[in-house]
Design an enzyme around this catalytic site. Structure first.
Site, PDB file in Angstrom:
ATOM      1  N   HIS A  79       0.887  -1.228   0.014  1.00  0.00           N
ATOM      2  CA  HIS A  79      -0.074   0.119   0.176  1.00  0.00           C
ATOM      3  C   HIS A  79       0.773   1.276   0.002  1.00  0.00           C
ATOM      4  O   HIS A  79       0.454   2.283   0.405  1.00  0.00           O
ATOM      5  CB  HIS A  79      -1.008  -0.167   1.279  1.00  0.00           C
ATOM      6  CG  HIS A  79      -1.826  -0.924   1.018  1.00  0.00           C
ATOM      7  ND1 HIS A  79      -2.639  -1.580   2.247  1.00  0.00           N
ATOM      8  CD2 HIS A  79      -2.700  -1.827  -0.019  1.00  0.00           C
ATOM      9  CE1 HIS A  79      -3.434  -2.599   1.996  1.00  0.00           C
ATOM     10  NE2 HIS A  79      -3.379  -2.687   0.397  1.00  0.00           N
TER      11      HIS A  79
ATOM     12  N   CYS B  29       3.404  13.390  -7.289  1.00  0.00           N
ATOM     13  CA  CYS B  29       2.487  14.351  -7.659  1.00  0.00           C
ATOM     14  C   CYS B  29       1.058  13.749  -7.998  1.00  0.00           C
ATOM     15  O   CYS B  29       1.214  12.669  -8.583  1.00  0.00           O
ATOM     16  CB  CYS B  29       3.151  14.867  -8.906  1.00  0.00           C
ATOM     17  SG  CYS B  29       2.224  16.038  -9.853  1.00  0.00           S
TER      18      CYS B  29
HETATM   19  C1  BJW Z   1      -3.189  -6.857  16.436  1.00  0.00           C
HETATM   20  C2  BJW Z   1      -2.577  -6.045  17.469  1.00  0.00           C
HETATM   21  C3  BJW Z   1      -1.558  -6.535  18.098  1.00  0.00           C
HETATM   22  C4  BJW Z   1      -4.419  -5.117  16.702  1.00  0.00           C
HETATM   23  N1  BJW Z   1      -0.808  -7.663  17.843  1.00  0.00           N
HETATM   24  N2  BJW Z   1      -2.840  -8.041  16.061  1.00  0.00           N
HETATM   25  C5  BJW Z   1     -16.083  -1.080  -3.199  1.00  0.00           C
HETATM   26  C6  BJW Z   1     -15.883   0.045  -3.450  1.00  0.00           C
HETATM   27  C7  BJW Z   1     -14.320   0.382  -3.755  1.00  0.00           C
HETATM   28  C8  BJW Z   1     -13.533  -0.502  -3.437  1.00  0.00           C
HETATM   29  C9  BJW Z   1     -13.868  -1.658  -3.210  1.00  0.00           C
HETATM   30  C10 BJW Z   1     -15.214  -2.187  -3.075  1.00  0.00           C
HETATM   31  N3  BJW Z   1     -15.363  -3.583  -2.566  1.00  0.00           N
HETATM   32  C11 BJW Z   1     -13.962  -3.799  -2.692  1.00  0.00           C
HETATM   33  C12 BJW Z   1     -13.155  -3.003  -2.917  1.00  0.00           C
HETATM   34  C13 BJW Z   1     -11.696  -3.044  -3.042  1.00  0.00           C
HETATM   35  C14 BJW Z   1     -11.116  -2.302  -1.958  1.00  0.00           C
HETATM   36  C15 BJW Z   1     -11.329  -3.027  -0.799  1.00  0.00           C
HETATM   37  O1  BJW Z   1     -10.881  -4.181  -0.268  1.00  0.00           O
HETATM   38  N4  BJW Z   1     -12.159  -2.441   0.130  1.00  0.00           N
HETATM   39  C16 BJW Z   1     -12.968  -3.422   1.286  1.00  0.00           C
HETATM   40  C17 BJW Z   1     -12.717  -2.373   2.444  1.00  0.00           C
HETATM   41  C18 BJW Z   1     -14.252  -3.522   1.005  1.00  0.00           C
HETATM   42  N5  BJW Z   1      -9.631  -2.418  -2.122  1.00  0.00           N
HETATM   43  C19 BJW Z   1      -8.933  -1.475  -2.869  1.00  0.00           C
HETATM   44  O2  BJW Z   1      -9.772  -0.421  -3.288  1.00  0.00           O
HETATM   45  C20 BJW Z   1      -7.617  -1.585  -3.271  1.00  0.00           C
HETATM   46  N6  BJW Z   1      -7.415  -1.401  -4.666  1.00  0.00           N
HETATM   47  C21 BJW Z   1      -8.208  -2.162  -5.498  1.00  0.00           C
HETATM   48  O3  BJW Z   1      -8.854  -3.034  -5.382  1.00  0.00           O
HETATM   49  O4  BJW Z   1      -7.966  -1.669  -6.904  1.00  0.00           O
HETATM   50  C22 BJW Z   1      -8.709  -2.247  -8.006  1.00  0.00           C
HETATM   51  C23 BJW Z   1     -10.015  -1.275  -8.206  1.00  0.00           C
HETATM   52  C24 BJW Z   1     -10.142  -0.222  -8.912  1.00  0.00           C
HETATM   53  C25 BJW Z   1     -11.168   0.414  -9.154  1.00  0.00           C
HETATM   54  C26 BJW Z   1     -12.449   0.139  -8.472  1.00  0.00           C
HETATM   55  C27 BJW Z   1     -12.308  -0.734  -7.470  1.00  0.00           C
HETATM   56  C28 BJW Z   1     -11.270  -1.701  -7.381  1.00  0.00           C
HETATM   57  C29 BJW Z   1      -6.735  -0.573  -2.732  1.00  0.00           C
HETATM   58  C30 BJW Z   1      -6.823  -0.879  -1.145  1.00  0.00           C
HETATM   59  C31 BJW Z   1      -5.738   0.147  -0.516  1.00  0.00           C
HETATM   60  C32 BJW Z   1      -5.980   0.301   1.041  1.00  0.00           C
HETATM   61  N7  BJW Z   1      -5.499   1.400   1.520  1.00  0.00           N
HETATM   62  C33 BJW Z   1      -5.234   1.502   3.078  1.00  0.00           C
HETATM   63  C34 BJW Z   1      -4.861   3.139   3.166  1.00  0.00           C
HETATM   64  C35 BJW Z   1      -3.652   3.264   3.039  1.00  0.00           C
HETATM   65  C36 BJW Z   1      -2.990   4.481   3.278  1.00  0.00           C
HETATM   66  C37 BJW Z   1      -3.305   5.076   4.751  1.00  0.00           C
HETATM   67  O5  BJW Z   1      -2.940   4.358   5.662  1.00  0.00           O
HETATM   68  O6  BJW Z   1      -3.883   6.147   4.884  1.00  0.00           O
HETATM   69  O7  BJW Z   1      -4.607   0.544   3.536  1.00  0.00           O
HETATM   70  S1  BJW Z   1      -6.817   1.257   3.654  1.00  0.00           S
HETATM   71  C38 BJW Z   1      -6.265   0.398   5.136  1.00  0.00           C
HETATM   72  O8  BJW Z   1      -6.520  -1.036   5.299  1.00  0.00           O
HETATM   73  C39 BJW Z   1      -4.602   0.498   4.905  1.00  0.00           C
HETATM   74  C40 BJW Z   1      -4.230  -0.994   5.467  1.00  0.00           C
HETATM   75  O9  BJW Z   1      -3.145  -1.386   4.793  1.00  0.00           O
HETATM   76  C41 BJW Z   1      -5.266  -1.693   5.020  1.00  0.00           C
HETATM   77  C42 BJW Z   1      -5.445  -2.897   5.868  1.00  0.00           C
HETATM   78  O10 BJW Z   1      -5.695  -2.760   7.290  1.00  0.00           O
HETATM   79  P1  BJW Z   1      -5.026  -3.895   8.221  1.00  0.00           P
HETATM   80  O11 BJW Z   1      -3.558  -3.756   8.318  1.00  0.00           O
HETATM   81  O12 BJW Z   1      -5.481  -5.270   8.137  1.00  0.00           O
HETATM   82  O13 BJW Z   1      -5.613  -3.159   9.647  1.00  0.00           O
HETATM   83  P2  BJW Z   1      -7.011  -3.363  10.391  1.00  0.00           P
HETATM   84  O14 BJW Z   1      -7.086  -2.034  11.282  1.00  0.00           O
HETATM   85  O15 BJW Z   1      -7.892  -3.630   9.417  1.00  0.00           O
HETATM   86  O16 BJW Z   1      -6.716  -4.513  11.264  1.00  0.00           O
HETATM   87  C43 BJW Z   1      -5.843  -4.722  12.450  1.00  0.00           C
HETATM   88  C44 BJW Z   1      -5.831  -6.109  12.850  1.00  0.00           C
HETATM   89  O17 BJW Z   1      -4.589  -5.993  13.932  1.00  0.00           O
HETATM   90  C45 BJW Z   1      -6.902  -6.379  13.539  1.00  0.00           C
HETATM   91  O18 BJW Z   1      -7.296  -7.862  13.376  1.00  0.00           O
HETATM   92  C46 BJW Z   1      -6.472  -6.322  15.139  1.00  0.00           C
HETATM   93  O19 BJW Z   1      -7.199  -7.678  15.941  1.00  0.00           O
HETATM   94  C47 BJW Z   1      -5.123  -6.832  15.075  1.00  0.00           C
HETATM   95  N8  BJW Z   1      -4.152  -6.271  16.144  1.00  0.00           N
HETATM   96  N9  BJW Z   1      -3.513  -4.793  17.706  1.00  0.00           N
HETATM   97  C48 BJW Z   1      -1.500  -8.224  16.856  1.00  0.00           C
HETATM   98  N10 BJW Z   1      -0.857  -5.657  19.144  1.00  0.00           N
HETATM   99 ZN    ZN Z   2       3.580  16.664 -11.400  1.00  0.00          ZN
END
Ligand code: BJW
Ligand code: ZN
Length: 253
Positions: free
Chosen positions: A119, A127
């Site tokens: 990500h 840009c």
């Molecule tokens: C512990 C702990 C400890 C806590 N020890 N464990 C409908 C509309 C639009 C898009 C979509 C849609 N349906 C599906 C999509 C696709 C979408 C998606 O998946 N959406 C779902 C939410 C439904 N995906 C995308 O859009 C991706 N691109 C894509 O698919 O492109 C093709 C496309 C094109 C055009 C249209 C549609 C699709 C891109 C995804 C980008 C994700 N970006 C983010 C933000 C990054 C920048 C920022 O930080 O500001 O990435 S979102 C956010 O979630 C971030 C993370 O990397 C990502 C995952 O989260 P993560 O790491 O799992 O964290 P948490 O908080 O969810 O979980 C923490 C866990 O840790 C928990 O389980 C706790 O229990 C545990 N924990 N403490 C061990 N100490």
């Molecule tokens: Zn530029």
């Protein structure tokens, strides 16, 4: 046999290990996760308002200011025992790769060189219009409080606005990173998935891909996030506690 012992036995004979990490591994470094209640960033902010290209178009100063605040938070944070355990395993001779969804650099600062960032990273700026990297001066990255509105600097080539080098919803993952991740996952013996809720795709598909490739998947999480396959081992607990304990079972200090 305990789940911990079972996981250690699998790792003892593993040839290629892939760590797949999410926000949970950085939680104990003081960086909030996305979806946890109370402490999650999204308990106070609406992600749709801040983490999409549309939001940036509508209110670039709000989004840029918010990312500057998060950048400062990451800069002040230190890797924790979870991050350090991964590099210790590599130094002890295991073939270890790291794929992360995190936009921080805590794996790198714990000593892992080639981290695959699915990500993007918070420390890169590009840009919004022409996508080329933008180098900023330290004073352009300074911020005093989290809700400060900061007008993004401009690109010297096309005058587009600077944006963080992260992947927002509906944006494609960096192609090279995704291809590397798939290649690593398809050829590993063990995938250790740490601190991810497994809801954001396509990253969330990687553990299932590993299972299909006949690897064992070890989950480390505060809650049961297993997919219900016989090849999974669920270790419930925090990353900074579970990973050192696992290394202890392997005799790695
Ligand atoms: C512990 C702990 C400890 C806590 N020890 N464990 C409908 C509309 C639009 C898009 C979509 C849609 N349906 C599906 C999509 C696709 C979408 C998606 O998946 N959406 C779902 C939410 C439904 N995906 C995308 O859009 C991706 N691109 C894509 O698919 O492109 C093709 C496309 C094109 C055009 C249209 C549609 C699709 C891109 C995804 C980008 C994700 N970006 C983010 C933000 C990054 C920048 C920022 O930080 O500001 O990435 S979102 C956010 O979630 C971030 C993370 O990397 C990502 C995952 O989260 P993560 O790491 O799992 O964290 P948490 O908080 O969810 O979980 C923490 C866990 O840790 C928990 O389980 C706790 O229990 C545990 N924990 N403490 C061990 N100490
Ligand atoms: Zn530029």
């Amino acid at each position: 046999m305990t789940h911990m012992q079972k996981a250690a036995d699998v790792l003892a004979v593993a040839r290629r290990i892939v760590f797949f990490t999410g926000a949970g591994i950085s939680a104990e470094s003081g960086i909030p996760t996305f979806r946890d209640k109370l402490t999650g960033l999204w308990a106070t902010y609406d992600p749709q308002r801040l983490e999409t290209a549309d939001a940036f178009r509508e209110n670039p100063a709000l989004v840029w200011g918010w990312y500057l605040w998060r950048r400062r938070q990451v800069t002040l944070a230190q890797p924790n025992a979870g991050h350090h355990s991964i590099s210790k395993l590599a130094k002890a001779g295991w073939d270890v790769s790291v794929i992360t969804q995190n936009i921080d650099d805590l794996h790198e600062r714990a000593g892992v060189d080639a981290v695959v960032h699915l990500h993007g990273t918070l420390l890169n700026v590009k840009c919004f219009a022409c996508h080329r990297p933008i180098a900023l001066e330290p004073e352009q990255l300074r911020i005093s409080k989290e809700d400060e509105l900061v007008e993004p600097p401009r690109c010297s080539r096309c005058n587009g606005r600077a944006r963080p080098g992260v992947v927002w919803f509906r944006e494609n993952l960096p192609e090279g990173a995704w291809l590397s991740a798939v290649r690593l996952v398809r050829t590993c013996d063990v995938l250790i998935s740490i601190g991810t809720s497994g809801v954001v795709r396509p990253a969330a598909d990687l553990p299932e891909m590993a299972i299909r490739a006949k690897a064992t998947v070890i989950h480390v999480n505060l809650e049961d996030v297993s997919l219900g396959d016989g090849r999974e081992i669920m270790l419930i607990g925090s990353a900074a506690q579970v990973l050192p304990e696992l290394l202890g079972c392997l005799g790695v200090k």
